[in-house]
Design a protein around this motif. Structure first.
Motif, PDB file in Angstrom:
ATOM      1  N   GLU A 142       0.809  -1.215   0.000  1.00  0.00           N
ATOM      2  CA  GLU A 142       0.000   0.000   0.000  1.00  0.00           C
ATOM      3  C   GLU A 142       0.846   1.270   0.000  1.00  0.00           C
ATOM      4  OE1 GLU A 142      -3.204   0.416  -0.184  1.00  0.00           O
ATOM      5  OE2 GLU A 142      -3.666  -1.721  -0.214  1.00  0.00           O
ATOM      6  N   ILE A 143       2.029   1.144   0.547  1.00  0.00           N
ATOM      7  CA  ILE A 143       2.762   2.361   0.890  1.00  0.00           C
ATOM      8  C   ILE A 143       3.634   2.899  -0.239  1.00  0.00           C
ATOM      9  CG2 ILE A 143       4.940   1.511   1.811  1.00  0.00           C
ATOM     10  CD1 ILE A 143       4.041   3.030   4.436  1.00  0.00           C
ATOM     11  N   LYS A 144       3.620   2.192  -1.351  1.00  0.00           N
ATOM     12  CA  LYS A 144       4.487   2.599  -2.463  1.00  0.00           C
ATOM     13  C   LYS A 144       3.994   3.877  -3.120  1.00  0.00           C
ATOM     14  CE  LYS A 144       5.148  -2.220  -3.768  1.00  0.00           C
ATOM     15  NZ  LYS A 144       4.545  -3.260  -4.578  1.00  0.00           N
ATOM     16  N   CYS A 145       4.123   5.018  -2.485  1.00  0.00           N
ATOM     17  CA  CYS A 145       3.664   6.209  -3.207  1.00  0.00           C
ATOM     18  C   CYS A 145       4.732   7.268  -3.410  1.00  0.00           C
ATOM     19  CB  CYS A 145       2.403   6.813  -2.606  1.00  0.00           C
ATOM     20  SG  CYS A 145       1.943   6.216  -1.048  1.00  0.00           S
ATOM     21  N   ARG A 146       5.958   6.905  -3.278  1.00  0.00           N
ATOM     22  CA  ARG A 146       6.998   7.863  -3.613  1.00  0.00           C
ATOM     23  C   ARG A 146       7.163   7.892  -5.134  1.00  0.00           C
ATOM     24  NH1 ARG A 146      12.305   6.423  -0.859  1.00  0.00           N
ATOM     25  NH2 ARG A 146      11.147   5.839   0.977  1.00  0.00           N
ATOM     26  N   PRO A 147       7.540   9.031  -5.704  1.00  0.00           N
ATOM     27  CA  PRO A 147       7.698   9.025  -7.162  1.00  0.00           C
ATOM     28  C   PRO A 147       8.807   8.082  -7.597  1.00  0.00           C
ATOM     29  CG  PRO A 147       8.518  11.075  -6.236  1.00  0.00           C
ATOM     30  CD  PRO A 147       7.832  10.361  -5.135  1.00  0.00           C
ATOM     31  N   ARG A 148       8.640   7.548  -8.792  1.00  0.00           N
ATOM     32  CA  ARG A 148       9.631   6.603  -9.299  1.00  0.00           C
ATOM     33  C   ARG A 148      10.914   7.305  -9.713  1.00  0.00           C
ATOM     34  NH1 ARG A 148       5.311   2.921 -11.973  1.00  0.00           N
ATOM     35  NH2 ARG A 148       4.775   4.653 -13.286  1.00  0.00           N
ATOM     36  N   TYR A 149      10.792   8.597 -10.047  1.00  0.00           N
ATOM     37  CA  TYR A 149      11.947   9.355 -10.523  1.00  0.00           C
ATOM     38  C   TYR A 149      11.618  10.842 -10.408  1.00  0.00           C
ATOM     39  CZ  TYR A 149       8.743   9.484 -14.436  1.00  0.00           C
ATOM     40  OH  TYR A 149       7.632   9.641 -15.184  1.00  0.00           O
ATOM     41  N   ILE A 150      12.612  11.688 -10.515  1.00  0.00           N
ATOM     42  CA  ILE A 150      12.389  13.133 -10.504  1.00  0.00           C
ATOM     43  C   ILE A 150      13.070  13.716 -11.737  1.00  0.00           C
ATOM     44  CG2 ILE A 150      12.812  15.282  -9.261  1.00  0.00           C
ATOM     45  CD1 ILE A 150      12.904  13.490  -6.686  1.00  0.00           C
ATOM     46  N   VAL A 151      12.284  14.390 -12.565  1.00  0.00           N
ATOM     47  CA  VAL A 151      12.846  14.990 -13.773  1.00  0.00           C
ATOM     48  C   VAL A 151      13.359  16.379 -13.424  1.00  0.00           C
ATOM     49  CG1 VAL A 151      12.318  15.836 -16.083  1.00  0.00           C
ATOM     50  CG2 VAL A 151      11.268  13.722 -15.256  1.00  0.00           C
ATOM     51  N   SER A 152      14.613  16.678 -13.785  1.00  0.00           N
ATOM     52  CA  SER A 152      15.109  18.002 -13.444  1.00  0.00           C
ATOM     53  C   SER A 152      15.208  18.908 -14.666  1.00  0.00           C
ATOM     54  CB  SER A 152      16.455  17.914 -12.732  1.00  0.00           C
ATOM     55  OG  SER A 152      17.432  17.440 -13.617  1.00  0.00           O
ATOM     56  N   GLU A 153      15.371  18.335 -15.875  1.00  0.00           N
ATOM     57  CA  GLU A 153      15.433  19.168 -17.085  1.00  0.00           C
ATOM     58  C   GLU A 153      14.787  18.443 -18.241  1.00  0.00           C
ATOM     59  OE1 GLU A 153      19.123  21.316 -18.333  1.00  0.00           O
ATOM     60  OE2 GLU A 153      19.852  20.562 -16.418  1.00  0.00           O
ATOM     61  N   ARG A 154      14.347  19.238 -19.227  1.00  0.00           N
ATOM     62  CA  ARG A 154      13.761  18.636 -20.424  1.00  0.00           C
ATOM     63  C   ARG A 154      14.421  19.229 -21.653  1.00  0.00           C
ATOM     64  NH1 ARG A 154       9.790  19.135 -16.645  1.00  0.00           N
ATOM     65  NH2 ARG A 154       8.495  17.287 -16.369  1.00  0.00           N
ATOM     66  N   ALA A 155      14.474  18.467 -22.749  1.00  0.00           N
ATOM     67  CA  ALA A 155      15.016  18.981 -24.009  1.00  0.00           C
ATOM     68  C   ALA A 155      14.065  18.609 -25.122  1.00  0.00           C
ATOM     69  CB  ALA A 155      16.390  18.380 -24.272  1.00  0.00           C
ATOM     70  N   GLY A 156      13.901  19.505 -26.103  1.00  0.00           N
ATOM     71  CA  GLY A 156      12.994  19.235 -27.219  1.00  0.00           C
ATOM     72  C   GLY A 156      11.560  19.447 -26.796  1.00  0.00           C
ATOM     73  N   ASP A 157      10.644  19.103 -27.702  1.00  0.00           N
ATOM     74  CA  ASP A 157       9.227  19.324 -27.465  1.00  0.00           C
ATOM     75  C   ASP A 157       8.682  18.248 -26.525  1.00  0.00           C
ATOM     76  OD1 ASP A 157       6.544  19.725 -27.561  1.00  0.00           O
ATOM     77  OD2 ASP A 157       6.294  18.862 -29.552  1.00  0.00           O
ATOM     78  N   MET A 158       8.389  18.646 -25.286  1.00  0.00           N
ATOM     79  CA  MET A 158       7.981  17.658 -24.288  1.00  0.00           C
ATOM     80  C   MET A 158       6.568  17.933 -23.793  1.00  0.00           C
ATOM     81  SD  MET A 158       9.589  15.097 -23.222  1.00  0.00           S
ATOM     82  CE  MET A 158      10.996  14.257 -23.908  1.00  0.00           C
ATOM     83  N   GLU A 159       5.727  18.501 -24.662  1.00  0.00           N
ATOM     84  CA  GLU A 159       4.355  18.861 -24.263  1.00  0.00           C
ATOM     85  C   GLU A 159       3.612  17.685 -23.656  1.00  0.00           C
ATOM     86  OE1 GLU A 159       3.019  21.751 -23.814  1.00  0.00           O
ATOM     87  OE2 GLU A 159       5.058  22.342 -24.327  1.00  0.00           O
ATOM     88  N   GLN A 160       3.706  16.551 -24.366  1.00  0.00           N
ATOM     89  CA  GLN A 160       3.005  15.336 -23.964  1.00  0.00           C
ATOM     90  C   GLN A 160       3.343  14.958 -22.514  1.00  0.00           C
ATOM     91  OE1 GLN A 160       0.978  13.746 -25.864  1.00  0.00           O
ATOM     92  NE2 GLN A 160       0.723  11.777 -24.862  1.00  0.00           N
ATOM     93  N   GLU A 161       4.634  15.049 -22.202  1.00  0.00           N
ATOM     94  CA  GLU A 161       5.105  14.599 -20.894  1.00  0.00           C
ATOM     95  C   GLU A 161       4.618  15.521 -19.797  1.00  0.00           C
ATOM     96  OE1 GLU A 161       7.964  15.823 -18.959  1.00  0.00           O
ATOM     97  OE2 GLU A 161       7.950  14.137 -17.579  1.00  0.00           O
ATOM     98  N   LYS A 162       4.598  16.859 -20.089  1.00  0.00           N
ATOM     99  CA  LYS A 162       4.202  17.806 -19.051  1.00  0.00           C
ATOM    100  C   LYS A 162       2.729  17.682 -18.716  1.00  0.00           C
ATOM    101  CE  LYS A 162       7.606  21.340 -20.001  1.00  0.00           C
ATOM    102  NZ  LYS A 162       7.643  22.297 -21.083  1.00  0.00           N
ATOM    103  N   LYS A 163       1.925  17.343 -19.734  1.00  0.00           N
ATOM    104  CA  LYS A 163       0.477  17.245 -19.529  1.00  0.00           C
ATOM    105  C   LYS A 163       0.128  16.163 -18.523  1.00  0.00           C
ATOM    106  CE  LYS A 163      -0.823  17.784 -23.977  1.00  0.00           C
ATOM    107  NZ  LYS A 163      -1.321  16.991 -25.043  1.00  0.00           N
ATOM    108  N   ARG A 164       0.923  15.090 -18.509  1.00  0.00           N
ATOM    109  CA  ARG A 164       0.559  13.947 -17.674  1.00  0.00           C
ATOM    110  C   ARG A 164       0.963  14.125 -16.229  1.00  0.00           C
ATOM    111  NH1 ARG A 164       2.163   9.938 -21.945  1.00  0.00           N
ATOM    112  NH2 ARG A 164       0.309   9.784 -23.203  1.00  0.00           N
TER     113      ARG A 164
END
Ligand code: UDP
Ligand code: MG
Length: 310
Positions: A288-310
Motif C-alpha cells: 500500500e505504501i508505495k507512493c513515492r515518485p519513481r523518478y524526478i525529472v530536473s530538465e527537459r530537451a525538445g518538445d515535451m508537451e506530452q510529458e508535461k500534460k501527464r
C-alpha cells in the motif's frame, strides 16, 4: 508515429551513434521520435542529448536529478512518449536497431506487444548465467511470468503503454510487468551484440539488488514460506508432543525432560507462526505504501508537451 524510449546512464559515446543509426533505419519507413532519458549521468550525456535535440526535432530528452535506475528511466520515457506505438531499446546497440522494422511489421499485423527475445545471451560469465537462470526460474515458479530470454527490448501498442502508465505501483519491473498486463504478444529472436562503447552499467551488487527487489515486488511467496514452515513445525511439534506425553505417562521419560521439550516445541511453533503472520501484514502494508515518485525529472530537451500534460 513510433516513439523510441532510450534509457541512458553515462553513455556519452553511444548517444550520437545510436541517434544516427536510428535515423538511418527509421526515417525511410516511418515518422518517429527518440526520447533519451538521461538517468542522472555523471558524464556529458545530457549536454550531448541537448545539442542533438536542438539540431534534430525528432530527438527529445529528459534528465533525472540523480541516478534512479533503468526502471525509472523506462517509465519516464513511456510517460513522455506520444507515438501510436512505443519501443524501448538500450543505448549501447546491444539491442540491434535493425530489428525495429520487423517489429513494426508485426505490430502492423495486429500484435500489441512485440518482444525481442535473446536467442543467445551474448558474452556472459558462468556465475552470471547461473544467477540469471535461478532468478528466472524463481520468477516463473512464484509469479508465473516466463522471463527466459526476455529482454527490455520491446515494442508496445498505445493501449499497452497506457495500461503501464496507469500502474500506481512504485517498485516496478518492466520486463515482468509488460508480460503481466497481457495483450496479444509476438516474439522475435535476436542475438545480443557486443556493447558499442563503454562498460556495462551494472555491477554484480546492483544486479543482485535488482533481482531481489524484482522478486519481492512481484510475489509474496518468500513471506509465505515462513508461515508455511510455521504450520509444518506446529504439526511436527504436535506429533513429538504426543510422543513425549505418552513416554511420560508410561514412565519412560527422564526427569524434567518432557516439560523442557514441550515448552520448546510450543514456544517455537507459536513464534514461527507469529512471525509469518506479522510478515504477511507487513507485505500488505508495504504494497500500500508505495507512493513515492519513481523518478524526478530536473530538465527537459525538445518538445515535451506530452510529458508535461501527464
Ligand atoms: N541504464 C540506466 N540506468 C542505470 C543502468 C543502466 O539507464 O542505472 C541503461 C544503460 O544506459 C543502457 C541500458 O540501461 O542503455 C542497459 O545497460 P547496460 O548495457 O549497462 O546493461 P547490460 O547490457 O550489461 O545488461
Ligand atoms: Mg548493454
Amino acid at each position: 508515429m513510433l516513439s523510441v524510449v532510450i534509457p541512458a546512464f553515462n553513455e556519452q559515446e553511444n548517444i550520437p551513434v545510436t541517434a544516427e543509426r536510428m535515423k538511418e533505419i527509421l526515417s525511410p519507413i516511418t515518422e518517429y521520435e527518440l526520447i533519451f532519458v538521461d538517468d542522472g549521468s555523471k558524464d556529458n550525456t545530457w549536454q550531448i542529448i541537448k545539442e542533438l535535440s536542438e539540431k534534430d526535432t525528432s530527438v527529445k530528452g529528459l534528465h533525472f536529478s540523480r541516478n534512479f535506475g533503468k526502471e525509472g528511466a523506462i517509465f519516464a520515457g513511456l510517460k513522455a512518449a506520444s507515438g501510436d506505438c512505443v519501443a524501448v531499446i538500450d543505448c549501447d546497440l546491444q539491442h540491434p536497431p535493425e530489428l525495429l522494422p520487423k517489429m513494426l511489421d508485426a505490430w502492423n499485423n495486429g500484435a500489441e506487444v512485440v518482444e525481442a527475445v535473446k536467442a543467445s545471451r551474448g558474452k556472459e560469465g558462468i556465475i552470471y548465467k547461473l544467477f540469471a537462470k535461478t532468478f528466472y526460474r524463481m520468477m516463473k515458479n512464484s509469479a508465473n511470468v516466463d522471463l527466459d530470454g526476455a529482454s527490455d527490448y520491446k515494442l508496445m501498442d498505445r493501449k499497452v503503454v497506457d495500461a503501464l502508465n496507469d500502474m500506481p505501483e512504485r517498485l516496478t519491473f518492466f520486463r515482468a510487468l509488460s508480460c503481466w498486463v497481457g495483450f496479444k504478444t509476438e516474439k522475435i529472436e535476436f542475438d545480443v551484440a557486443p556493447r558499442n562503447a563503454g562498460k556495462t552499467k551494472w555491477s554484480f551488487r546492483k544486479l543482485f539488488r535488482y533481482a531481489l527487489s524484482s522478486i519481492t515486488s512481484f510475489t509474496n511467496v518468500p513471506m509465505q514460506i515462513i508461515t508455511v514452515s510455521g504450520i509444518l513445525f506446529f504439526i511436527f511439534a504436535l506429533i513429538l508432543g504426543i510422543q513425549t506425553i505418552v513416554n511420560f505417562c508410561s514412565g519412560n521419560a527422564a526427569d524434567g525432560f518432557s516439560t523442557v521439550i514441550l515448552l520448546i516445541l510450543i514456544v517455537g511453533s507459536i513464534l514461527m507462526l507469529g512471525i509469518g503472520i506479522i510478515g504477511y501484514y507487513l507485505s500488505k502494508i508495504y504494497e500500500e505504501i508505495k507512493c513515492r515518485p519513481r523518478y524526478i525529472v530536473s530538465e527537459r530537451a525538445g518538445d515535451m508537451e506530452q510529458e508535461k500534460k501527464r
